[in-house]
Enzyme design. Sequence first.
Site, short mmCIF file in Angstrom:
data_model
loop_
_atom_site.label_atom_id
_atom_site.label_comp_id
_atom_site.label_asym_id
_atom_site.label_seq_id
_atom_site.Cartn_x
_atom_site.Cartn_y
_atom_site.Cartn_z
N PRO A 135 0.78 -1.22 0.00
CA PRO A 135 0.00 0.00 0.00
C PRO A 135 0.82 1.29 0.00
CG PRO A 135 -0.05 -1.04 2.16
CD PRO A 135 0.56 -2.03 1.21
N ASN A 136 0.31 2.24 -0.73
CA ASN A 136 0.84 3.60 -0.85
C ASN A 136 2.10 3.72 -1.72
OD1 ASN A 136 -1.16 4.81 0.93
ND2 ASN A 136 -0.11 3.75 2.59
N ARG A 162 5.06 10.98 -2.53
CA ARG A 162 4.84 10.58 -1.14
C ARG A 162 6.10 10.83 -0.31
NH1 ARG A 162 4.77 4.36 1.10
NH2 ARG A 162 4.16 4.91 3.21
N TYR A 214 11.22 8.77 1.06
CA TYR A 214 11.20 7.72 0.02
C TYR A 214 11.87 8.14 -1.30
CZ TYR A 214 7.95 5.59 3.29
OH TYR A 214 7.39 5.04 4.41
N ASN A 270 8.02 -5.59 -1.37
CA ASN A 270 7.99 -4.50 -0.40
C ASN A 270 6.57 -4.49 0.18
OD1 ASN A 270 7.92 -2.18 1.11
ND2 ASN A 270 8.99 -0.92 -0.39
N ALA A 281 3.35 -0.95 4.69
CA ALA A 281 2.82 -0.94 6.07
C ALA A 281 2.42 -2.34 6.54
CB ALA A 281 1.63 0.01 6.15
N HIS A 336 4.46 -4.62 9.03
CA HIS A 336 4.53 -4.43 10.47
C HIS A 336 3.41 -5.14 11.23
CE1 HIS A 336 7.57 -1.72 9.18
NE2 HIS A 336 6.71 -0.91 8.59
N ASP A 355 1.96 -15.28 6.32
CA ASP A 355 1.58 -16.67 6.08
C ASP A 355 1.64 -17.01 4.59
OD1 ASP A 355 1.22 -17.00 8.78
OD2 ASP A 355 -0.98 -17.03 8.71
N GLU A 392 12.84 -9.40 0.76
CA GLU A 392 12.02 -8.30 1.29
C GLU A 392 12.80 -7.00 1.12
OE1 GLU A 392 11.06 -8.84 5.45
OE2 GLU A 392 10.24 -6.81 5.64
N HIS A 451 12.76 -2.71 1.65
CA HIS A 451 12.20 -1.45 2.13
C HIS A 451 13.08 -0.33 1.60
CE1 HIS A 451 9.49 -3.48 4.83
NE2 HIS A 451 10.49 -4.30 5.11
N ILE A 452 12.44 0.69 1.07
CA ILE A 452 13.18 1.83 0.51
C ILE A 452 13.89 2.58 1.63
CG2 ILE A 452 12.87 4.05 -0.67
CD1 ILE A 452 10.38 2.66 -2.07
N SER A 453 13.18 2.82 2.73
CA SER A 453 13.76 3.56 3.86
C SER A 453 14.40 2.57 4.84
CB SER A 453 12.65 4.36 4.57
OG SER A 453 11.69 3.47 5.15
N ARG A 486 13.68 4.58 11.94
CA ARG A 486 12.45 5.36 11.97
C ARG A 486 11.64 5.06 13.26
NH1 ARG A 486 9.51 4.82 6.48
NH2 ARG A 486 8.38 6.60 7.37
N ARG A 530 7.94 0.68 13.20
CA ARG A 530 8.43 0.19 11.91
C ARG A 530 9.63 -0.74 12.08
NH1 ARG A 530 5.83 3.55 8.10
NH2 ARG A 530 5.42 5.61 8.97
C1 DQA Z 1 8.39 0.94 3.55
C2 DQA Z 1 8.51 1.20 5.06
C3 DQA Z 1 7.19 0.98 5.78
O1 DQA Z 1 7.32 1.24 7.16
C4 DQA Z 1 6.13 1.93 5.23
O2 DQA Z 1 4.89 1.66 5.82
C5 DQA Z 1 6.05 1.90 3.74
C6 DQA Z 1 7.27 1.75 2.94
C7 DQA Z 1 9.67 1.30 2.79
O3 DQA Z 1 9.77 0.92 1.62
O4 DQA Z 1 10.55 1.97 3.32
O5 DQA Z 1 4.97 2.07 3.17
O6 DQA Z 1 8.13 -0.46 3.35
#
Ligand code: DQA
Length: 147
Positions: free
Chosen positions: A9-10, A17, A22, A73, A76, A79, A86, A97, A99-101, A106, A110
């Site tokens: 998501p997002n 964003r 990011y 990725n 959210a 978490h 599963d 896996e 994560h950009i950040s 943080r 997270r």
């Molecule tokens: C994220 C980190 C997550 O905490 C956050 O909810 C995201 C992006 C990242 O790519 O850094 O939506 O997965």
Amino acid sequence: RRVYVLNGPNLGRLGTRQPEVYGVTTYADLVALCEATGRELGLAVTVRQTDAEHELLGWLHAAADEEAAVVLNPAAWSHYSVAVRDACAMLRGPLVEVHISNIHAREEFRHHSVVSAVATGVICGLGVDGYRLALHHLALHHLARRD
Ligand code: DQA
């Protein structure tokens, strides 16, 4: 073999964003970057993003059936989604896996990803380079042309 690059998501809003967190790469740029990396490495890369958890679960089930490699990725959902974890646990190919950040630098909520324990490995904090590195790893160690 195919690699699915799946985004939660997002992430479709990358570029606008929270660019301070990011970066300024747009989602369209990310898709192009993954596809170009796939061509360079001789991998068939399919990139997807969804804001609907059931849709991601369906993609993970299909990847499990195909024994495909996955770069995920979970955003959210990382978490708190036991359902996503599963589904990841059912995969039969490697799972990276991304994560950009740097989630560890943080907010406290997270710091933990419920997905990480069932992933082959985790890349975080390297921006969108993480996707490129994940694909290179899969090409080198899991999807070598001799496979
Ligand atoms: C994220 C980190 C997550 O905490 C956050 O909810 C995201 C992006 C990242 O790519 O850094 O939506 O997965």
